[in-house]
Design an enzyme around this catalytic site. Structure first.
Site, PDB file in Angstrom:
ATOM      1  N   ASP A  37       1.020  -0.648  -0.213  1.00  0.00           N
ATOM      2  CA  ASP A  37       0.156   0.226  -0.212  1.00  0.00           C
ATOM      3  C   ASP A  37       0.648   1.849   0.417  1.00  0.00           C
ATOM      4  OD1 ASP A  37      -3.220   0.221   0.959  1.00  0.00           O
ATOM      5  OD2 ASP A  37      -2.117   1.892   0.850  1.00  0.00           O
ATOM      6  N   ASP A  63       3.952   2.899  -4.310  1.00  0.00           N
ATOM      7  CA  ASP A  63       2.475   3.478  -5.425  1.00  0.00           C
ATOM      8  C   ASP A  63       2.367   2.569  -6.028  1.00  0.00           C
ATOM      9  OD1 ASP A  63       1.007   4.906  -6.993  1.00  0.00           O
ATOM     10  OD2 ASP A  63       2.577   6.308  -6.937  1.00  0.00           O
ATOM     11  N   ASN A  90      -5.563  -5.105  -6.443  1.00  0.00           N
ATOM     12  CA  ASN A  90      -6.980  -4.611  -5.558  1.00  0.00           C
ATOM     13  C   ASN A  90      -7.168  -2.741  -5.210  1.00  0.00           C
ATOM     14  OD1 ASN A  90      -9.081  -4.676  -3.328  1.00  0.00           O
ATOM     15  ND2 ASN A  90      -7.952  -3.411  -2.132  1.00  0.00           N
ATOM     16  N   TYR A 158     -13.433   6.774 -13.953  1.00  0.00           N
ATOM     17  CA  TYR A 158     -13.642   5.265 -13.457  1.00  0.00           C
ATOM     18  C   TYR A 158     -14.077   4.317 -14.412  1.00  0.00           C
ATOM     19  CZ  TYR A 158     -14.556   1.928  -9.324  1.00  0.00           C
ATOM     20  OH  TYR A 158     -14.314   0.901  -8.368  1.00  0.00           O
ATOM     21  N   LYS A 162     -12.496   1.133 -15.078  1.00  0.00           N
ATOM     22  CA  LYS A 162     -12.463  -0.954 -14.906  1.00  0.00           C
ATOM     23  C   LYS A 162     -13.161  -1.347 -15.827  1.00  0.00           C
ATOM     24  CE  LYS A 162     -11.719  -0.343  -9.839  1.00  0.00           C
ATOM     25  NZ  LYS A 162     -11.183  -1.404  -9.393  1.00  0.00           N
TER      26      LYS A 162
HETATM   27  N1  LIG Z   1     -15.735   0.517  -2.029  1.00  0.00           N
HETATM   28  C1  LIG Z   1     -16.977   0.099  -2.658  1.00  0.00           C
HETATM   29  O1  LIG Z   1     -18.046   0.567  -3.007  1.00  0.00           O
HETATM   30  C2  LIG Z   1     -16.037  -0.210  -4.155  1.00  0.00           C
HETATM   31  C3  LIG Z   1     -16.800  -0.623  -5.377  1.00  0.00           C
HETATM   32  C4  LIG Z   1     -16.596  -1.097  -6.623  1.00  0.00           C
HETATM   33  C5  LIG Z   1     -15.166  -1.027  -6.623  1.00  0.00           C
HETATM   34  N2  LIG Z   1     -14.319  -0.637  -5.471  1.00  0.00           N
HETATM   35  C6  LIG Z   1     -12.944  -1.406  -5.826  1.00  0.00           C
HETATM   36  O2  LIG Z   1     -12.319  -2.084  -4.877  1.00  0.00           O
HETATM   37  C7  LIG Z   1     -11.028  -2.253  -4.541  1.00  0.00           C
HETATM   38  C8  LIG Z   1     -10.341  -1.954  -2.795  1.00  0.00           C
HETATM   39  O3  LIG Z   1     -11.609  -0.498  -2.322  1.00  0.00           O
HETATM   40  P1  LIG Z   1     -11.863  -0.270  -1.235  1.00  0.00           P
HETATM   41  O4  LIG Z   1     -13.082  -0.041  -1.159  1.00  0.00           O
HETATM   42  O5  LIG Z   1     -11.136  -1.145  -0.290  1.00  0.00           O
HETATM   43  O6  LIG Z   1     -11.036   1.219  -0.939  1.00  0.00           O
HETATM   44  P2  LIG Z   1     -10.186   1.599   0.384  1.00  0.00           P
HETATM   45  O7  LIG Z   1     -10.087   2.980   0.147  1.00  0.00           O
HETATM   46  O8  LIG Z   1     -10.955   1.999   2.073  1.00  0.00           O
HETATM   47  O9  LIG Z   1      -8.768   0.882   0.331  1.00  0.00           O
HETATM   48  C9  LIG Z   1      -7.697   1.307  -0.981  1.00  0.00           C
HETATM   49  C10 LIG Z   1      -6.771   1.575  -0.519  1.00  0.00           C
HETATM   50  O10 LIG Z   1      -6.405   1.358  -1.598  1.00  0.00           O
HETATM   51  C11 LIG Z   1      -4.732   2.089  -1.205  1.00  0.00           C
HETATM   52  N3  LIG Z   1      -4.419   2.575  -2.643  1.00  0.00           N
HETATM   53  C12 LIG Z   1      -4.057   3.841  -3.286  1.00  0.00           C
HETATM   54  N4  LIG Z   1      -4.244   4.034  -4.225  1.00  0.00           N
HETATM   55  C13 LIG Z   1      -2.694   3.355  -4.392  1.00  0.00           C
HETATM   56  C14 LIG Z   1      -1.913   4.022  -5.299  1.00  0.00           C
HETATM   57  N5  LIG Z   1      -1.303   4.079  -5.721  1.00  0.00           N
HETATM   58  N6  LIG Z   1      -1.236   2.688  -4.576  1.00  0.00           N
HETATM   59  C15 LIG Z   1      -0.618   2.004  -3.804  1.00  0.00           C
HETATM   60  N7  LIG Z   1      -2.433   1.735  -2.461  1.00  0.00           N
HETATM   61  C16 LIG Z   1      -3.048   2.627  -2.644  1.00  0.00           C
HETATM   62  C17 LIG Z   1      -5.563   3.142  -0.353  1.00  0.00           C
HETATM   63  O11 LIG Z   1      -3.999   3.789   0.285  1.00  0.00           O
HETATM   64  C18 LIG Z   1      -6.644   1.578   0.234  1.00  0.00           C
HETATM   65  O12 LIG Z   1      -5.428   1.259   1.120  1.00  0.00           O
HETATM   66  C19 LIG Z   1     -10.666  -1.138  -5.274  1.00  0.00           C
HETATM   67  O13 LIG Z   1     -10.477  -1.030  -7.048  1.00  0.00           O
HETATM   68  C20 LIG Z   1     -11.791  -0.014  -6.056  1.00  0.00           C
HETATM   69  O14 LIG Z   1     -12.417   0.320  -7.380  1.00  0.00           O
HETATM   70  C21 LIG Z   1     -14.544  -0.066  -4.137  1.00  0.00           C
END
Ligand SMILES: NC(=O)c1ccc[n+]([C@@H]2O[C@H](COP(=O)([O-])OP(=O)(O)OC[C@H]3O[C@@H](n4cnc5c(N)ncnc54)[C@H](O)[C@@H]3O)[C@@H](O)[C@H]2O)c1
Length: 255
Positions: A37, A63, A90, A158, A162
């Site tokens: 992360d 990153d 993820n 977005y 995806k």
């Molecule tokens: N939460 C939702 O409703 C939802 C719905 C559809 C898809 N998603 C997808 O699920 C995945 C996880 O998201 P989440 O909901 O757990 O969000 P979150 O923000 O809780 O967690 C995302 C994590 O990714 C890390 N991150 C972001 N950019 C980064 C980078 N450049 N380098 C390294 N780490 C990075 C963040 O620091 C964070 O810890 C994402 O791909 C998101 O698009 C989430």
């Protein structure tokens, strides 16, 4: 024996939300987890300790939008454990819900850099390693996609980012189906995570359009529910499942 006993696993975006729940579950299932992360993950280790089970998690700060991070995380897995078995790509970010006419260059670049290029960089390094391990070993990839790949839950940047992840998942599954490499994705609907807190302020027009779909979304999922689906795709329980987009949206997109 855990479902991932002694498997070497990478989970990106492991500091929060779905990635964090997945890293913890994988460790509880016997996996040796490299948690990646851009943010610190000290409390992840604290929580793993509190679970009381034997766990193995190595943290790596990086990153995902940089190809160097993909190279470094696979190298870390191989240098530490000699191989890689499972990779969960993820980490992701949201856009500001803008429709294409209002989408800035910065927003397109910011979202595609992490969600699409980041996933491509990771998949490239993971597949190179899986191919090097030989056809009898191979490995597994699970990408976190989104229902936004096929439904208009967000803005142009977005959903485009995806949509590319979905195509990459299917292309990779097909290309390497004879090389013991499986590649699937999960598509969450709405999940209770940090993403709404960290996303940029929403565009009024765009959010006015996308929020109409929320009427159909029902109850939000918890990150642990997504982690269970990811575990299924990562483990041998899904050994004949390849190129699939597993929607975990509680039925939201069935309308
Ligand atoms: N939460 C939702 O409703 C939802 C719905 C559809 C898809 N998603 C997808 O699920 C995945 C996880 O998201 P989440 O909901 O757990 O969000 P979150 O923000 O809780 O967690 C995302 C994590 O990714 C890390 N991150 C972001 N950019 C980064 C980078 N450049 N380098 C390294 N780490 C990075 C963040 O620091 C964070 O810890 C994402 O791909 C998101 O698009 C989430």
């Amino acid at each position: 024996m855990g479902k991932l006993q002694d498997k070497v696993c990478i989970v990106t975006g492991a500091a929060a939300g779905i990635g964090r729940a997945t890293a913890l579950l994988f460790a509880q299932e016997g996996g040796k987890v490299i948690a990646v992360d851009k943010n610190p993950m000290d409390d992840l280790l604290e929580e793993a300790k509190e679970c009381g089970t034997q766990y193995e998690i190595i943290q790596m700060k990086g990153d995902i939008g940089s190809p160097d991070t993909a190279k470094a995380m696979v190298k870390l897995a191989v240098d530490t454990y000699g191989q890689l078995d499972v990779a969960v790509n993820n980490a992701g970010v949201m856009d500001d819900n803008t429709a294409i006419a209002d989408t800035s260059d910065e927003m397109m670049e910011q979202v595609l850099r992490v969600n699409t290029f980041g996933v491509m960089y990771c998949m490239r390094e993971e597949c190179k390693q899986y191919l090097a391990q030989g056809e009898d070993v191979g490995g597994v990839i699970v990408n976190t996609c989104s229902v936004g790949a096929s439904h208009q839950t967000s803005g142009a940047a977005y959903v485009a980012s995806k949509g590319a992840v979905l195509s990459l998942t299917r292309n990779t599954a097909f290309m390497y189906m004879d090389h013991h490499i499986r590649c699937n994705c999960v598509s969450p609907g709405g999940v209770v995570t940090d993403i709404p807190i960290t996303m940029p302020p929403s565009d009024e027009f765009g959010f006015g359009r996308t929020s109409q779909l929320l009427n159909f979304s029902g109850e939000l999922a918890m990150p642990e529910e997504l982690a269970d689906a990811i575990l299924f795709l990562a483990s041998d329980q899904s050994r004949y499942v390849n190129g699939v987009d597993l929607k975990c949206d509680g039925g939201w997109t069935c309308f």
